[in-house]
Design an enzyme around this catalytic site. Sequence first.
Site, PDB file in Angstrom:
ATOM      1  N   ASP A  62       8.366  -6.065   5.899  1.00 57.78           N
ATOM      2  CA  ASP A  62       7.816  -4.922   5.177  1.00 57.78           C
ATOM      3  C   ASP A  62       7.728  -3.681   6.064  1.00 57.78           C
ATOM      4  O   ASP A  62       7.854  -3.757   7.295  1.00 57.78           O
ATOM      5  CB  ASP A  62       6.407  -5.246   4.676  1.00 57.78           C
ATOM      6  CG  ASP A  62       6.421  -6.080   3.405  1.00 57.78           C
ATOM      7  OD1 ASP A  62       7.481  -6.186   2.785  1.00 57.78           O
ATOM      8  OD2 ASP A  62       5.356  -6.626   3.053  1.00 57.78           O
TER       9      ASP A  62
ATOM     10  N   LYS B  45       8.234  -0.988   1.307  1.00 50.75           N
ATOM     11  CA  LYS B  45       7.862  -0.161   0.161  1.00 50.75           C
ATOM     12  C   LYS B  45       6.818   0.849   0.614  1.00 50.75           C
ATOM     13  O   LYS B  45       5.755   0.483   1.096  1.00 50.75           O
ATOM     14  CB  LYS B  45       7.289  -1.026  -0.971  1.00 50.75           C
ATOM     15  CG  LYS B  45       8.329  -1.919  -1.636  1.00 50.75           C
ATOM     16  CD  LYS B  45       7.734  -2.735  -2.774  1.00 50.75           C
ATOM     17  CE  LYS B  45       6.902  -3.883  -2.266  1.00 50.75           C
ATOM     18  NZ  LYS B  45       6.457  -4.782  -3.354  1.00 50.75           N
TER      19      LYS B  45
ATOM     20  N   MET C 133      -5.301   1.497   0.757  1.00 54.18           N
ATOM     21  CA  MET C 133      -4.348   2.282  -0.050  1.00 54.18           C
ATOM     22  C   MET C 133      -5.040   3.294  -0.951  1.00 54.18           C
ATOM     23  O   MET C 133      -4.671   3.483  -2.104  1.00 54.18           O
ATOM     24  CB  MET C 133      -3.470   1.339  -0.894  1.00 54.18           C
ATOM     25  CG  MET C 133      -2.719   0.302  -0.079  1.00 54.18           C
ATOM     26  SD  MET C 133      -1.888  -0.950  -1.085  1.00 54.18           S
ATOM     27  CE  MET C 133      -3.288  -1.917  -1.683  1.00 54.18           C
TER      28      MET C 133
END
Length: 510
Positions: free
Chosen positions: A36, A58, A175
């Site tokens: 990732d 991502k 996030m």
Amino acid sequence: MQTGTVYLVGAGPGDPGLLTLKGKACLEKADIVIYDALANESLLNYLQPQAKRVYVGKKAGQHTMKQDDINALLVESARQYAHVVRLKGGDPFVFGRGGEEALVLAENQIPFEIVPGVTAGIAVPAYSGIPVTHRDTATSVAFVTGHESPDKTEEDAQVDWQRMARSCDTLVIYMGVKNLPYIVQELKTAGLPDDTPVAVICDGTYPAQRTLTGTLQTIASQAQEQNVKPPAMIVVGSVVKLHDSLSWFEQRPLFGQTIVVTRNADADARLTNLLEDQGAQVLHFPTIEIVEGIPNPDMEQAMQQLASYDWLIFTSGNAVRIFFQQLLTDNRDIRALHDLKIAAIGKPTAEQLQTYHLHADFVPDQFTSEQLVAGMLAQRIGTNTRILFPCSNLSNPHIAEQFRQAGATIDVLPVYETRLSTPEAKKVDELKSLIQHGQVSWITFTSSSTVHNFVQLVGQEFLAEYHERIPAASIGPVTTATLEEYGLRPRVTASKHTYQGLVNAMRGDE
């Protein structure tokens, strides 16, 4: 149908030192790694050279591969390879979609293992001096995703900010940077007072980490003013007050400084490790390439005649490493040196000898070739003394000349070549831009070769125009003299000519 095993490995929050031992073991035996964006790419150095690497990172608005495609890739990889590693930032089961991937593997009857990682929700606050729980202050903590769209209706929303605000002393929000104004408003609506402490920690556990502290009333505007970007962790609660007292990571002597290392970090990571331990952000700009001269008939002949020599001299760790690699390859061991005395030019070279359980018989007080020769001649080295000198093709010729003038016989044995490195043009341009804009704190030079090659790579014209913006740090007087030949005056020269001495000089400890 027989398949391989998939290991869902937590890479930790960023600092490569926080990878678990089991995670490291999985990487070392991996046939393929699927990783990732939040996994530190330096962890890929644990892979075998033949291991396949697939990036599926991502980021906001930039998805290399959709989750369904990643799931399919895991299944397909397990049917082709024995050991498949899925490397995920933090912990696979904490907002990492590891559960989804494990379910897909289970449905396809593919063996898997979960290797937990150090989650950012604990590690990042800790690196900022914020314990997520603290006696008499916070006895409960909740980890919450801040990624949920504020446009969802109350019925569709999965995060109940009202309940979170009432039930937990500390909120750790993943996030959440994009939605920070919305999150702040929700918490205030839930009853948290305006003066509730809040921290936003950017690039946590990395050398670029920075901590922004404020309150529910101020933090959204502060984050906007400071142009805060992901990745960042948000901490809400009284424990944030401890940051001022417990901040340690951002207080290290070289924290916030960008330091360029001109040696080959893959071959010798010692300087990089010392700098990073002091908080520096290290940029690798290798100017030299070490090329081993194997097969080397001269070395093979010297190995057969070791008993005829009195002294063995080393002036670099590379010479030590390559010499002993050849010695051991020839089905010999250190017993072949039983009558030989060994001299090392300095402490780093002597330490390299110690990895082979050998102690240098002579190390000069000052780590220069002049002091090496003078010290050995003082030990009555002269006529009838035979010396073997494994070295670089660019070694100082005066060493051999002075021993010969004293009547000794010295065989100079180049065991490796020091060549000009060839970094990508893009990397050269990036370094030039950083120098032009004053964004480099130090450029380290550890030999004359690094100086010559640095000048050749950046160009004489660039050097003439921006020499005053090149903050050179020199390991010793020989390197300093070479810098001055090009009109570069080092800001520091290490008094002790070692990597540690160089770091101490940049810290201002000398």
